[in-house]
Design a protein around this motif. Structure first.
Motif, PDB file in Angstrom:
ATOM      1  N   LEU A  97       0.837  -1.202   0.000  1.00  0.00           N
ATOM      2  CA  LEU A  97       0.000   0.000   0.000  1.00  0.00           C
ATOM      3  C   LEU A  97       0.873   1.252   0.000  1.00  0.00           C
ATOM      4  CD1 LEU A  97      -2.744  -0.974   2.635  1.00  0.00           C
ATOM      5  CD2 LEU A  97      -2.998  -0.921   0.145  1.00  0.00           C
ATOM      6  N   GLU A 106      -2.988   4.791  -6.910  1.00  0.00           N
ATOM      7  CA  GLU A 106      -4.085   4.538  -5.971  1.00  0.00           C
ATOM      8  C   GLU A 106      -4.177   3.036  -5.679  1.00  0.00           C
ATOM      9  OE1 GLU A 106      -8.974   4.562  -5.721  1.00  0.00           O
ATOM     10  OE2 GLU A 106      -7.985   5.436  -7.472  1.00  0.00           O
ATOM     11  N   TYR A 134      -9.133   3.035   1.953  1.00  0.00           N
ATOM     12  CA  TYR A 134      -8.881   2.249   0.757  1.00  0.00           C
ATOM     13  C   TYR A 134     -10.128   1.482   0.321  1.00  0.00           C
ATOM     14  CZ  TYR A 134      -4.003   3.124   1.949  1.00  0.00           C
ATOM     15  OH  TYR A 134      -2.810   3.734   2.257  1.00  0.00           O
TER      16      TYR A 134
END
Length: 289
Positions: A97, A106, A134
């Protein structure tokens, strides 16, 4: 104008925006003189000097660029982990991430093999990542409505997949790129046409105008080489900003820390916070050597 979707042996295959066709191009000598190497994912300007011969005139500014595999202008990272077999390594997931966000990509979290776990096991994962901003997807191989949602999410954008082997990336990619043949387990194209047969990086078109990179070669970068200790907290988006007593708070041992308070109150996942502390310590060790 178009996007480079494949490059082999000095030839670049550009998907045009206007005519929706793929043209074989070569790069202008001026690009070589400027040491600018066209890369898969580049948005380029092309021109034809002679019928059937196309040249790349210019490369538009890049959003980002990766070295391994070489690709530019990635919008979305599909971070794919199975819920079971293999058990998800959540520390690795959190590193992926952060690696995505550092590169202005993203991240979207995809948990596969939903049919192999209990509601309680799924709830535990939702408890951890539901406190983050997220986008989350939980699905099994035959959960086509959810995979259709993922297809819509990457529509018109360029995406890569990252995650360990055996989690179902190839099966998922086959669905997203249903009109193209891929090798399950390898995520590579079966090149049945043309004279080029060497392995290469290629963007595959998804069902609704997006692109998916044909390699699972993305992994987490070494966090300590990309950010400093006081920058790590910025990559945990659920952490409150500017509410601690000390502006330089690292959310570790400082008094009146709003992040530690949020963890104690259950507003931030204790698992994510432990991963933050682990990465913080790793950065400290690496950067004081």
């Amino acid at each position: 104008m178009g996007k480079i979707i494949k490059g082999i042996g000095g030839f670049y295959y550009v998907k045009t925006q206007s005519a929706d066709e793929t043209l074989e191009c070569k790069a202008r000598g001026v690009l070589r003189h400027q040491k600018i190497i066209p890369t898969v994912g580049d948005e380029v300007m092309i021109q034809s000097d002679n019928p059937g011969e196309w040249m790349i005139e210019a490369i538009l500014p890049r959003k980002n660029i990766f070295v391994r595999p070489p690709v530019a202008n990635v919008d979305i990272g599909l971070i794919v982990f199975s819920m079971k077999n293999p058990k998800p390594n959540l520390l690795l997931l959190d590193m992926l991430l952060i690696s995505s966000e550092i590169q202005n990509v993203e991240p979207v979290i995809c948990f596969t093999k939903r049919d192999l776990v209990s509601e309680k096991e799924e709830a535990a994962l939702r408890e951890i990542y539901g406190k983050t901003p997220y986008k989350l997807f939980f699905f099994s191989n035959d959960d086509y409505p959810t995979m259709d949602e993922i297809t819509r999410k990457i529509g018109g954008k360029t995406a890569f997949m990252a995650g360990p082997s055996g989690v179902g990336k190839s099966t998922m990619a086959n669905y997203l790129c249903a009109d193209q043949t891929m090798e399950t387990g390898a995520l590579s194209m079966k090149l049945k046409r043309g004279k080029h047969t060497t392995r290469h990086v290629e963007l595959l078109e998804t069902k609704n105008g997006g692109f998916l990179l044909d390699t699972p070669g993305f992994s987490s970068y070494k966090i300590s080489e990309m950010i400093k200790m006081d920058e790590l907290r910025e990559y945990f988006p659920e952490f409150p900003r500017g509410e601690c007593r000390f502006k330089s708070c690292l959310h570790k041992d400082e008094p009146s820390c709003c992040v530690k308070e949020a963890v104690n109150n259950g507003n931030i996942s204790a698992v994510r916070y432990e991963h933050y502390l682990s990465m913080l310590e790793e950065i400290k060790k690496e950067q004081i050597r």
